[in-house]
Design a protein around this motif. Structure first.
Motif, short mmCIF file in Angstrom:
data_model
loop_
_atom_site.label_atom_id
_atom_site.label_comp_id
_atom_site.label_asym_id
_atom_site.label_seq_id
_atom_site.Cartn_x
_atom_site.Cartn_y
_atom_site.Cartn_z
N UNK A 52 0.79 -1.24 0.00
CA UNK A 52 0.00 0.00 0.00
C UNK A 52 0.82 1.29 0.00
N UNK A 53 2.12 1.24 0.33
CA UNK A 53 2.95 2.45 0.29
C UNK A 53 2.91 3.10 -1.09
N UNK A 54 2.90 2.26 -2.13
CA UNK A 54 3.01 2.77 -3.50
C UNK A 54 1.73 3.42 -3.99
N UNK A 55 0.66 3.39 -3.18
CA UNK A 55 -0.56 4.09 -3.54
C UNK A 55 -0.37 5.60 -3.50
N UNK A 132 10.16 6.08 6.30
CA UNK A 132 10.49 6.02 7.72
C UNK A 132 9.48 5.18 8.51
N UNK A 133 8.42 4.76 7.87
CA UNK A 133 7.47 3.86 8.51
C UNK A 133 7.85 2.40 8.32
N UNK A 222 -0.82 6.78 16.86
CA UNK A 222 0.44 6.89 16.12
C UNK A 222 0.49 8.17 15.30
N UNK A 223 -0.55 8.44 14.54
CA UNK A 223 -0.54 9.61 13.66
C UNK A 223 -0.62 10.93 14.42
N UNK A 224 -1.07 10.87 15.67
CA UNK A 224 -1.09 12.07 16.50
C UNK A 224 0.23 12.24 17.25
N UNK A 225 0.68 11.19 17.92
CA UNK A 225 1.84 11.28 18.82
C UNK A 225 3.13 11.61 18.09
N UNK A 230 10.72 14.75 13.21
CA UNK A 230 11.42 14.96 11.95
C UNK A 230 11.16 13.80 10.99
N UNK A 231 10.77 14.14 9.76
CA UNK A 231 10.58 13.13 8.72
C UNK A 231 9.31 12.32 8.82
N UNK A 232 8.48 12.60 9.83
CA UNK A 232 7.26 11.81 10.02
C UNK A 232 6.32 11.94 8.83
N UNK A 233 5.72 10.81 8.46
CA UNK A 233 4.66 10.78 7.45
C UNK A 233 3.51 9.96 8.01
N UNK A 234 2.29 10.50 8.01
CA UNK A 234 1.16 9.74 8.55
C UNK A 234 0.97 8.42 7.80
N UNK A 235 0.69 7.38 8.54
CA UNK A 235 0.29 6.12 7.93
C UNK A 235 -1.08 6.28 7.29
#
Length: 374
Positions: A52-55, A132-133, A222-225, A230-235
């Motif tokens: 699903x990353x490639x979506x 980074x996930x 996870x997406x809140x905390x 740095x570098x975070x991308x929401x799942x």
């Protein structure tokens, strides 16, 4: 002058993708520290039609050949979700492997950099495999021990090649080692118990029987905390469901802890057994004997990886993380895990680094993410 012996080609066919996937298994054949991931999992991770990353991303795989033999690989990646979230035009590289030959490495890195540049990107960052996930960073020290679950490994010369190419440090990621020779200090115990009494707080194991509902809560936390890291991308929900299903196979409820206040999720901590201690014996294959070896050596695992520990912004700096540390330590020891790795922690994450040290952890491995303008 370009050496006619070295050729770089973009992966276009199923056969070439298969070569890309299998290259590390040959490259590390005589390395006692590399842990071969299950081949079946790699075929999903590196298939844009299945993962699903490639979506929300675009990727181009490249192979290097030297004198007619596969000599390396690299992926050029554009994560549109990352660029949208950070308002950047950054391209990435990942899945980087090369024989000990700088010219091969240089041509691979050049191919990936040029590809993202042609796609309009103005920065080049990596390695991320593919984000980074997932696993990320280049190991820059402690090459004499295997990686723990979902952490990368590479030879020492990779850092030299990458830096020679002109990539500079963007961020270091720390891995802390901890064992039962240093039980949680009294101060941590006092803080944890005080917080437990003060807040209307419940810390409970994840309910694997109600897995779908539980993962939605974890996804929210996870997406809140981590959103300011740095570098975070929401799942995306699809990505989170994918990784959750994989982790469910090895998750232990007592080491997957949910924090709730008045029934609402406010934090989550996940530690998983270091399945790499078993995988290192399988050569990436479950059949004909890999599954038997995996089951046998899984009984001997003595280490966990503290992989996720976070509290939503509203409830941070209240000591909830202290309870997570204390309960994880107690539950792990009861289960027979006497040592652990806390990873990875950004070098600029002061709170998490202080907490890791308070628990008796010491930095024993460092992973680096590099960057350069295109």
């Amino acid at each position: 002058m370009e050496s006619p012996a070295i050729k770089i080609r973009s992966v276009q066919t199923k056969k070439e993708l298969n070569t890309f996937i299998k290259f590390p298994y040959h490259h590390y054949k005589n390395n006692p520290y590399w842990v071969p991931p299950l081949l079946v999992d790699q075929k999903v991770l590196l298939n844009p039609k299945k993962h699903p990353f490639y979506q929300h991303a675009k990727v181009q795989f490249f192979l290097a050949e030297k004198n007619g033999k596969t000599a390396g690989r690299i992926a050029a990646i554009i994560d549109y979700k990352h660029n949208e979230f950070h308002n950047e035009k950054t391209g990435f590289f990942g899945f980087f492997e090369t024989i000990e030959n700088y010219e091969v490495a240089e041509k691979l890195l050049s191919a990936a950099r040029d590809w993202v540049k042609n796609e309009g990107m103005n920065a080049f960052r990596g390695p991320l495999n593919p984000s980074q996930n997932e696993d990320c960073g280049l190991l820059i020290d402690a090459f004499d021990s295997p990686p723990v679950v979902m952490m990368p490994y590479n030879p020492p010369y990779y850092a030299d090649f990458i830096e020679r190419f002109g990539l500079k440090k963007a961020m270091d990621l720390y891995a802390y080692y901890i064992d039962d020779k240093n039980p949680p200090p009294d101060k941590l115990v006092r803080v944890a118990e005080a917080v437990r009494k003060k807040e209307n707080l419940t810390i409970r194991p994840l309910n694997l029987k109600n897995f779908k509902s539980e993962t939605k809560k974890v996804w929210y936390v996870y997406n809140n905390a981590w959103s300011k890291n740095w570098g975070f991308v929401p799942f995306t929900e699809a990505e989170f469901d994918h990784i959750a299903k994989n982790l469910k196979q090895i998750a232990i409820p007592e080491l997957a802890l949910m924090a709730e206040i008045n029934g609402e999720p406010v934090g989550f901590s996940l530690s998983i057994p270091d399945i790499n201690q078993a995988l290192i014996h399988t050569n990436g294959h479950l059949f004909p004997l890999g599954l038997i070896k995996l089951l046998w050596y899984s009984k001997k695992i003595d280490m966990i990886r503290i992989i996720i520990m976070g509290v939503i912004h509203k409830y941070q700096k209240r000591g909830i993380d202290a309870i997570f540390y204390l309960d994880t330590w107690k539950n792990a020891v009861k289960k027979g895990y006497w040592r652990g790795e806390m990873s990875w922690i950004l070098e600029n994450n002061g709170i998490m680094n202080r907490s890791a040290k308070m628990l008796g952890g010491r930095i024993y491995k460092t992973y680096r993410i590099y960057e350069m303008p295109t």
